[in-house]
Design a protein around this motif. Sequence first.
Motif, mmCIF file in Angstrom:
data_model
loop_
_atom_site.group_PDB
_atom_site.id
_atom_site.type_symbol
_atom_site.label_atom_id
_atom_site.label_comp_id
_atom_site.label_asym_id
_atom_site.label_seq_id
_atom_site.Cartn_x
_atom_site.Cartn_y
_atom_site.Cartn_z
ATOM 1 N N PHE A 134 0.819 -1.215 0.000
ATOM 2 C CA PHE A 134 0.000 0.000 0.000
ATOM 3 C C PHE A 134 0.856 1.268 0.000
ATOM 4 O O PHE A 134 0.363 2.346 -0.321
ATOM 5 C CB PHE A 134 -0.910 0.035 1.239
ATOM 6 C CG PHE A 134 -2.044 -0.952 1.196
ATOM 7 C CD1 PHE A 134 -3.270 -0.609 0.627
ATOM 8 C CD2 PHE A 134 -1.894 -2.217 1.716
ATOM 9 C CE1 PHE A 134 -4.321 -1.515 0.586
ATOM 10 C CE2 PHE A 134 -2.946 -3.138 1.683
ATOM 11 C CZ PHE A 134 -4.155 -2.779 1.119
ATOM 12 N N TYR A 135 2.126 1.134 0.347
ATOM 13 C CA TYR A 135 2.980 2.303 0.528
ATOM 14 C C TYR A 135 3.327 2.966 -0.805
ATOM 15 O O TYR A 135 3.987 2.389 -1.663
ATOM 16 C CB TYR A 135 4.270 1.894 1.256
ATOM 17 C CG TYR A 135 5.226 3.031 1.508
ATOM 18 C CD1 TYR A 135 4.984 3.970 2.504
ATOM 19 C CD2 TYR A 135 6.380 3.164 0.742
ATOM 20 C CE1 TYR A 135 5.866 5.005 2.739
ATOM 21 C CE2 TYR A 135 7.274 4.199 0.970
ATOM 22 C CZ TYR A 135 7.010 5.120 1.965
ATOM 23 O OH TYR A 135 7.883 6.159 2.191
ATOM 24 N N LYS A 140 -4.785 0.731 -2.828
ATOM 25 C CA LYS A 140 -6.047 1.026 -2.144
ATOM 26 C C LYS A 140 -7.079 1.587 -3.132
ATOM 27 O O LYS A 140 -8.266 1.234 -3.086
ATOM 28 C CB LYS A 140 -5.833 2.014 -1.000
ATOM 29 C CG LYS A 140 -7.088 2.229 -0.156
ATOM 30 C CD LYS A 140 -6.794 3.069 1.077
ATOM 31 C CE LYS A 140 -8.038 3.174 1.953
ATOM 32 N NZ LYS A 140 -7.772 3.947 3.199
ATOM 33 N N SER A 168 -0.998 -3.714 7.029
ATOM 34 C CA SER A 168 -1.403 -2.428 6.456
ATOM 35 C C SER A 168 -2.851 -2.468 5.989
ATOM 36 O O SER A 168 -3.609 -1.518 6.200
ATOM 37 C CB SER A 168 -0.480 -2.076 5.289
ATOM 38 O OG SER A 168 -0.783 -0.801 4.776
ATOM 39 N N GLN A 172 -6.028 -0.145 7.375
ATOM 40 C CA GLN A 172 -6.791 0.697 6.459
ATOM 41 C C GLN A 172 -8.239 0.246 6.277
ATOM 42 O O GLN A 172 -8.955 0.777 5.430
ATOM 43 C CB GLN A 172 -6.066 0.745 5.108
ATOM 44 C CG GLN A 172 -4.706 1.413 5.222
ATOM 45 C CD GLN A 172 -4.003 1.585 3.901
ATOM 46 O OE1 GLN A 172 -4.479 2.292 3.019
ATOM 47 N NE2 GLN A 172 -2.866 0.936 3.752
#
Length: 219
Positions: A134-135, A140, A168, A172
């Motif tokens: 996700f970084y 997302k 993560s 989220q």
Amino acid sequence: MLKENHFNSKNIISETKKMVQEFSKSYGKKEMKFDFDASALLVIDMQKYFLDKSSHAFVPSATAIIPNIKKLIKYFRRKRPIIFTQHINTPENAGMLKKWWNDIITTDNDYYKLDKELYVPNAPVVVKTQYDAFYKTNLKKVLLKHHVRQVVITGVMTNICCETTARSAFVQGFEVFFVVDGTATQNINMHKATLTNLAYGFAYPVLTQDIIKSIKNRC
């Protein structure tokens, strides 16, 4: 020895069943409410870097999980999104990875390429630079576009990119189903340690057959 072939075609079913039973006894069996219509399959970093025997980063047990990932792909590609992640670095974006490993996955050779045996044509590929998928990626956004609330995590390595992405995803707001016989790492202790932690606070440890059974039951 750090690296071992802890999963193979003969033992993966029995070994992973025992693991799931252990987690259920330790933490209580949380009812799995898998909703296929709200799910997506994540295939984490199934690249030559980890799958090719000539690579120093080869994960011996990764070959044993490929048939299970294929089974899940077969069902998901009928209706739900399948998203592949691909780890690629440059010296500029590697950050601590370069310092920690003294090695990065680059496009200078074929090791960065996804496994042709698994990749689904036209499936989204999220290129990532850190353990967390996700970084600084559009993962997302892709999930929300398809109204995803649950993610099914497969791939390598269990205790690094798969685990970090699972944590993560939970933070989220996604429910996480972590496939015990669809993930692999360098040895059994690492695999069990990750699953122990995830089962306690982040994810449902499941078997490939659990997910497929849930999909079939909705029909």
